[in-house]
Design an enzyme around this catalytic site. Sequence first.
Site, PDB file in Angstrom:
ATOM      1  N   LYS A  53       6.568 -18.199  12.190  1.00  0.00           N
ATOM      2  CA  LYS A  53       6.309 -17.472  13.437  1.00  0.00           C
ATOM      3  C   LYS A  53       7.578 -16.795  13.918  1.00  0.00           C
ATOM      4  O   LYS A  53       8.680 -17.107  13.463  1.00  0.00           O
ATOM      5  CB  LYS A  53       5.778 -18.434  14.499  1.00  0.00           C
TER       6      LYS A  53
ATOM      7  N   ARG B  57      -8.489  -6.692 -10.187  1.00  0.00           N
ATOM      8  CA  ARG B  57      -8.457  -5.526 -11.087  1.00  0.00           C
ATOM      9  C   ARG B  57      -7.773  -5.923 -12.384  1.00  0.00           C
ATOM     10  O   ARG B  57      -6.716  -6.548 -12.346  1.00  0.00           O
ATOM     11  CB  ARG B  57      -7.660  -4.380 -10.456  1.00  0.00           C
TER      12      ARG B  57
ATOM     13  N   LEU C  38       6.034 -13.766  19.471  1.00  0.00           N
ATOM     14  CA  LEU C  38       5.941 -12.335  19.141  1.00  0.00           C
ATOM     15  C   LEU C  38       5.028 -12.118  17.941  1.00  0.00           C
ATOM     16  O   LEU C  38       4.468 -11.050  17.756  1.00  0.00           O
ATOM     17  CB  LEU C  38       7.324 -11.771  18.813  1.00  0.00           C
TER      18      LEU C  38
ATOM     19  N   GLU D  42      -3.606  -6.463  -2.928  1.00  0.00           N
ATOM     20  CA  GLU D  42      -2.894  -7.036  -1.783  1.00  0.00           C
ATOM     21  C   GLU D  42      -3.630  -6.788  -0.483  1.00  0.00           C
ATOM     22  O   GLU D  42      -3.552  -7.559   0.443  1.00  0.00           O
ATOM     23  CB  GLU D  42      -1.513  -6.383  -1.669  1.00  0.00           C
TER      24      GLU D  42
ATOM     25  N   ASP E 259       6.984  -1.647   5.827  1.00  0.00           N
ATOM     26  CA  ASP E 259       6.202  -1.988   7.008  1.00  0.00           C
ATOM     27  C   ASP E 259       6.499  -1.068   8.183  1.00  0.00           C
ATOM     28  O   ASP E 259       6.516  -1.503   9.322  1.00  0.00           O
ATOM     29  CB  ASP E 259       6.521  -3.451   7.381  1.00  0.00           C
TER      30      ASP E 259
END
EC number: 2.7.11.1
Length: 480
Positions: A163, A23, A156, A17, A274
């Site tokens: 978006k 792999r 942003l 990622e 995140d």
Amino acid sequence: MNDVAIVKEGWLHKRGEYIKTWRPRYFLLKNDGTFIGYKERPQDVDQRESPLNNFSVAQCQLMKTERPRPNTFIIRCLQWTTVIERTFHVETPEEREEWATAIQTVADGLKRQEEETMDFRSGSPSDNSGAEEMEVSLAKPKHRVTMNEFEYLKLLGKGTFGKVILVKEKATGRYYAMKILKKEVIVAKDEVAHTLTENRVLQNSRHPFLTALKYSFQTHDRLCFVMEYANGGELFFHLSRERVFSEDRARFYGAEIVSALDYLHSEKNVVYRDLKLENLMLDKDGHIKITDFGLCKEGIKDGATMKTFCGTPEYLAPEVLEDNDYGRAVDWWGLGVVMYEMMCGRLPFYNQDHEKLFELILMEEIRFPRTLGPEAKSLLSGLLKKDPTQRLGGGSEDAKEIMQHRFFANIVWQDVYEKKLSPPFKPQVTSETDTRYFDEEFTAQMITITPPDQDDSMECVDSERRPHFPQFSYSASGTA
């Protein structure tokens, strides 16, 4: 419930990622949607216990492509409001067809099961009364929200799938982040995707330190999520101004983040993935808001070198870099990085050269400034353990392990959740429409960002043109 059975197994090439290399992995697909990969073919039950990759094909969309390699297929899911992709390739078209059919069959079976459960819950097998009731209980909007009800102030974020724009609701003067996703990305051209279960997860999520969804609606080619945008400023902004926070201030923010992640993990079964300073904002009173404005970054060009990288590398956990399974422990690594930044005034691992940075994240031992107290050192050492199984929070107790750490000894966790602790810093804002912590460049003048397509103003598309997305309009009850 029937025993979980293996539907298909075999070798696949999986693309990393972050570090975009291929792999080989031995994958098992099970009828409960589990899709797990190993470095070697597992010979016994013990080996099956520890896969490197652990995904689910529930509510996924499957795409076939011949790039960047022939016989590639991509599994795409919407997690929260973020699109996540996994890329695989096999040697022959026949092999790809077998995998695609098996995955689709499992996903369809799970969807049927879920629909049956939904019907059972709503007490009506034939109509949509369950969904209708849900909308009513969430204060059904008196009118359909459209794009024309907002002023578009600032981009942003922008990514492959859409978006995020800072908007101002004309009627109230309140600020929101509007996340706009392209429909065609989520709905395959000739099939109805199972996208909106996530939307339901979002709608039903209520936590004081998570960004709430205020509205969701659609145009003919976009899905729009309108989310809270806290106006106390980004934590990144406050930290860069002060360079370092006291341990007490870091403890306060850390506790609120732990509370939110605990909720996501235990109540919603979602890994946030995140966590980084830029995704943490303060509300007008100085409490944390974890944002959900994330977008997959622009995809790399086909055929780009293996070294190509996508994402924010400084925050990546070792297991993510090695493309091993990452479960909930990846969020505790993220917590370790942001708390290290708060208390030490810098990132734990940094190098401008990505290759060297990856090496530091994977190999380098963590170092602390001499000024840091023993409890803080112990907490950060635990959160930044390279091996996710050894990491603080990496066991079955998850967040509870962190809550019991001596760094948080004086914290009463119920008080955290109920916002009974006084924030160590109160932003100097007078109301929810005060913009002093926003970038001056876009608050000084009205910038009009036209909605993505001019024809997006054609909101009132008749319902026949949106058969894929029934029940998508949503309005939160009460005040934001």
